[in-house]
Motif scaffolding. Structure first.
Motif, short mmCIF file in Angstrom:
data_model
loop_
_atom_site.label_atom_id
_atom_site.label_comp_id
_atom_site.label_asym_id
_atom_site.label_seq_id
_atom_site.Cartn_x
_atom_site.Cartn_y
_atom_site.Cartn_z
N ASN A 159 -3.07 0.72 -3.18
CA ASN A 159 -2.73 -0.61 -2.79
C ASN A 159 -2.31 -1.14 -4.19
OD1 ASN A 159 -4.01 -1.15 -0.24
ND2 ASN A 159 -5.68 -1.45 -1.71
N SER A 184 -3.45 7.27 -1.42
CA SER A 184 -2.98 5.58 -1.36
C SER A 184 -3.45 4.86 -2.05
CB SER A 184 -3.65 5.40 0.03
OG SER A 184 -5.28 5.34 -0.14
N THR A 197 1.03 -1.13 -0.12
CA THR A 197 -0.08 0.21 0.25
C THR A 197 0.44 1.46 -0.40
OG1 THR A 197 -1.76 -1.30 1.21
CG2 THR A 197 -1.90 1.27 1.48
#
Length: 204
Positions: free
Chosen positions: A64, A62, A26
């Motif tokens: 992933n 952010s 992440t």
């Protein structure tokens, strides 16, 4: 007053390059002076990646990401009417090496323990699985390490010719690898043959 230029602070990973043994990561950053997701371009290994979230109220970004083995280059570019900002990170994914299965030792001859024989010479045979070479095999006869044995890692076959002492003989075979070790012990009882001496003739 004009809007300040964008600023990008990558928080995680902080180090550059960053090495990990996990295939997913992440990536987190703070991106200042940007109003919307459309003002941000995110790339992974040169290819645009739209799988990210950005919250302009707290400047948090952010994503992933799934890593490929080796170097993964991540780039963030942010723009507004006053200018642009750019930041990048390299994440190195090192695939964990699979551990081999632990050794398994199976003694074939003698077929059971304790084993009784009237012969002083004996051929010990065994199968040792998951061991690469003879240096990872330990062979003890009555507690004394023996080097006179043959081990074929291709067939897993172990054999050794030993000389037994009268009475009980303890045989131990151990195989070792990076995952652990396995040891098997058997007892061979050597009973010396009794030479029958005929009775002397009786003279009347």
């Amino acid at each position: 007053p004009p809007q300040p230029k964008p600023r990008i602070d990558i928080i995680d990973p902080y180090s550059n390059p960053h090495t990990t043994t996990n295939s997913s990561f992440t990536l987190r950053a703070n991106i200042f002076n940007v109003n919307a997701t459309s003002d941000i371009t995110f790339k992974q290994n040169g290819t645009p990646n739209v799988n990210f979230t950005f919250n302009p109220s707290n400047n948090s970004f952010s994503s992933n990401v799934i890593l490929r083995p080796g170097n993964n280059v991540f780039e963030i570019r942010a723009v507004n009417p006053s200018g642009a900002a750019y930041a990048s990170r390299i994440i190195v994914y090192e695939e964990p090496q699979a551990s081999p299965p632990p050794p398994v030792v199976s003694i074939n001859n003698p077929p059971y323990s304790p084993y009784i024989t009237t012969y002083s010479n004996f051929s010990v045979s065994a199968t040792i699985f998951n061991v690469d070479n003879s240096s990872n095999v330990n062979f003890l006869v009555n507690g004394i390490q023996q080097t006179g044995f043959n081990f074929n890692a291709n067939t897993d076959n172990f054999n050794a010719n030993i000389t037994l002492r009268p009475g009980s003989n303890t045989i131990q075979i151990t195989g070792t690898n990076t995952a652990g070790s396995d040891s098997k012990t058997v007892t061979i009882v050597y009973q010396e043959p009794v030479n029958s001496i005929p009775n002397p003739p009786v003279v009347n």
